[in-house]
Scaffold this motif. Sequence first.
Motif, PDB file in Angstrom:
ATOM      1  N   MET A   1     -40.512  -6.967 -60.020  1.00 39.61           N
ATOM      2  CA  MET A   1     -39.336  -6.969 -59.194  1.00 39.61           C
ATOM      3  C   MET A   1     -39.657  -7.618 -57.851  1.00 39.61           C
ATOM      4  O   MET A   1     -38.883  -8.438 -57.370  1.00 39.61           O
ATOM      5  N   ARG A   2     -40.757  -7.249 -57.231  1.00 38.08           N
ATOM      6  CA  ARG A   2     -41.098  -7.837 -55.936  1.00 38.08           C
ATOM      7  C   ARG A   2     -41.334  -9.331 -56.030  1.00 38.08           C
ATOM      8  O   ARG A   2     -40.936 -10.091 -55.155  1.00 38.08           O
ATOM      9  N   LYS A   3     -42.003  -9.766 -57.092  1.00 38.79           N
ATOM     10  CA  LYS A   3     -42.231 -11.201 -57.294  1.00 38.79           C
ATOM     11  C   LYS A   3     -40.898 -11.938 -57.444  1.00 38.79           C
ATOM     12  O   LYS A   3     -40.702 -13.009 -56.876  1.00 38.79           O
ATOM     13  N   LYS A  13     -41.949  -9.192 -44.912  1.00 34.01           N
ATOM     14  CA  LYS A  13     -42.707  -7.957 -44.766  1.00 34.01           C
ATOM     15  C   LYS A  13     -41.807  -6.862 -44.204  1.00 34.01           C
ATOM     16  O   LYS A  13     -41.162  -7.042 -43.183  1.00 34.01           O
ATOM     17  N   LYS A  14     -41.799  -5.748 -44.885  1.00 33.39           N
ATOM     18  CA  LYS A  14     -41.075  -4.562 -44.428  1.00 33.39           C
ATOM     19  C   LYS A  14     -41.876  -3.952 -43.280  1.00 33.39           C
ATOM     20  O   LYS A  14     -43.063  -3.691 -43.419  1.00 33.39           O
ATOM     21  N   THR A  36     -37.316  -2.606 -40.759  1.00 32.49           N
ATOM     22  CA  THR A  36     -36.656  -3.901 -40.744  1.00 32.49           C
ATOM     23  C   THR A  36     -37.157  -4.713 -41.924  1.00 32.49           C
ATOM     24  O   THR A  36     -38.338  -4.674 -42.267  1.00 32.49           O
ATOM     25  N   ILE A  37     -36.223  -5.408 -42.548  1.00 33.09           N
ATOM     26  CA  ILE A  37     -36.546  -6.294 -43.667  1.00 33.09           C
ATOM     27  C   ILE A  37     -35.344  -7.223 -43.879  1.00 33.09           C
ATOM     28  O   ILE A  37     -34.192  -6.805 -43.731  1.00 33.09           O
ATOM     29  N   PHE A  38     -35.613  -8.479 -44.189  1.00 34.38           N
ATOM     30  CA  PHE A  38     -34.577  -9.477 -44.435  1.00 34.38           C
ATOM     31  C   PHE A  38     -33.497  -9.482 -43.350  1.00 34.38           C
ATOM     32  O   PHE A  38     -32.304  -9.451 -43.628  1.00 34.38           O
ATOM     33  N   LYS A  39     -33.952  -9.453 -42.090  1.00 35.15           N
ATOM     34  CA  LYS A  39     -33.080  -9.560 -40.910  1.00 35.15           C
ATOM     35  C   LYS A  39     -32.111  -8.390 -40.752  1.00 35.15           C
ATOM     36  O   LYS A  39     -31.083  -8.511 -40.100  1.00 35.15           O
ATOM     37  N   HIS A  40     -32.441  -7.248 -41.364  1.00 34.32           N
ATOM     38  CA  HIS A  40     -31.619  -6.051 -41.217  1.00 34.32           C
ATOM     39  C   HIS A  40     -32.495  -4.868 -40.825  1.00 34.32           C
ATOM     40  O   HIS A  40     -33.626  -4.746 -41.275  1.00 34.32           O
ATOM     41  N   PHE A  41     -31.936  -4.001 -39.979  1.00 35.81           N
ATOM     42  CA  PHE A  41     -32.567  -2.729 -39.641  1.00 35.81           C
ATOM     43  C   PHE A  41     -31.908  -1.668 -40.508  1.00 35.81           C
ATOM     44  O   PHE A  41     -30.709  -1.414 -40.395  1.00 35.81           O
ATOM     45  N   LYS A  70     -33.314  -6.624 -32.832  1.00 38.36           N
ATOM     46  CA  LYS A  70     -32.945  -7.991 -32.450  1.00 38.36           C
ATOM     47  C   LYS A  70     -34.181  -8.803 -32.089  1.00 38.36           C
ATOM     48  O   LYS A  70     -34.263  -9.987 -32.436  1.00 38.36           O
ATOM     49  N   MET A  71     -35.148  -8.180 -31.412  1.00 39.43           N
ATOM     50  CA  MET A  71     -36.379  -8.891 -31.069  1.00 39.43           C
ATOM     51  C   MET A  71     -37.128  -9.307 -32.335  1.00 39.43           C
ATOM     52  O   MET A  71     -37.864 -10.292 -32.316  1.00 39.43           O
ATOM     53  N   ARG A  72     -36.931  -8.586 -33.413  1.00 42.80           N
ATOM     54  CA  ARG A  72     -37.566  -8.918 -34.698  1.00 42.80           C
ATOM     55  C   ARG A  72     -36.740  -9.926 -35.500  1.00 42.80           C
ATOM     56  O   ARG A  72     -37.082 -10.257 -36.621  1.00 42.80           O
ATOM     57  N   GLY A  73     -35.629 -10.359 -34.940  1.00 45.97           N
ATOM     58  CA  GLY A  73     -34.797 -11.346 -35.623  1.00 45.97           C
ATOM     59  C   GLY A  73     -33.690 -10.762 -36.480  1.00 45.97           C
ATOM     60  O   GLY A  73     -33.041 -11.486 -37.241  1.00 45.97           O
ATOM     61  N   CYS A  74     -33.453  -9.462 -36.357  1.00 47.45           N
ATOM     62  CA  CYS A  74     -32.412  -8.837 -37.173  1.00 47.45           C
ATOM     63  C   CYS A  74     -31.024  -9.264 -36.713  1.00 47.45           C
ATOM     64  O   CYS A  74     -30.790  -9.497 -35.520  1.00 47.45           O
ATOM     65  N   ILE A  75     -30.114  -9.338 -37.670  1.00 49.77           N
ATOM     66  CA  ILE A  75     -28.729  -9.702 -37.392  1.00 49.77           C
ATOM     67  C   ILE A  75     -27.768  -8.541 -37.641  1.00 49.77           C
ATOM     68  O   ILE A  75     -26.576  -8.649 -37.345  1.00 49.77           O
ATOM     69  N   ALA A  76     -28.284  -7.414 -38.168  1.00 46.13           N
ATOM     70  CA  ALA A  76     -27.419  -6.279 -38.481  1.00 46.13           C
ATOM     71  C   ALA A  76     -28.238  -5.012 -38.697  1.00 46.13           C
ATOM     72  O   ALA A  76     -29.439  -5.069 -38.925  1.00 46.13           O
TER      73      ALA A  76
END
Length: 119
Positions: A1-3, A13-14, A36-41, A70-76
Amino acid sequence: MRKHNEFALGYEKKQPLSVIYRDKENNLIGGITGFTIFKHFLINVLWVDEKARNKGSARKLMEQSEIEAKMRGCIASQVDTLSIQAPNFYQKQGFEIKGKIPGITENHERYFLMKKYES
């Protein structure tokens, strides 16, 4: 699944994200934790001591965690909560209900909420 996910979405990276809130005497008042992962918190837990509730502590925790996200690049941000917990609080913080599952218990629902950050 991760691959499969990595192939489809790219490597991400989570990272844990936690903020704690203490009073002037250094007593723990509350905290928020998630990752945070994939630009979401993704918020797991928001907690405030009963004595400190309704005094802006939870709002301050949300604000600080949002700054870090936001500093980590999250959008939501995303969270789920039960009807007996805090759906109204999250909505006051700018979250929108994206889904609801009725009948978690006889009289309670589970809410899924999301807040998109302003650019």
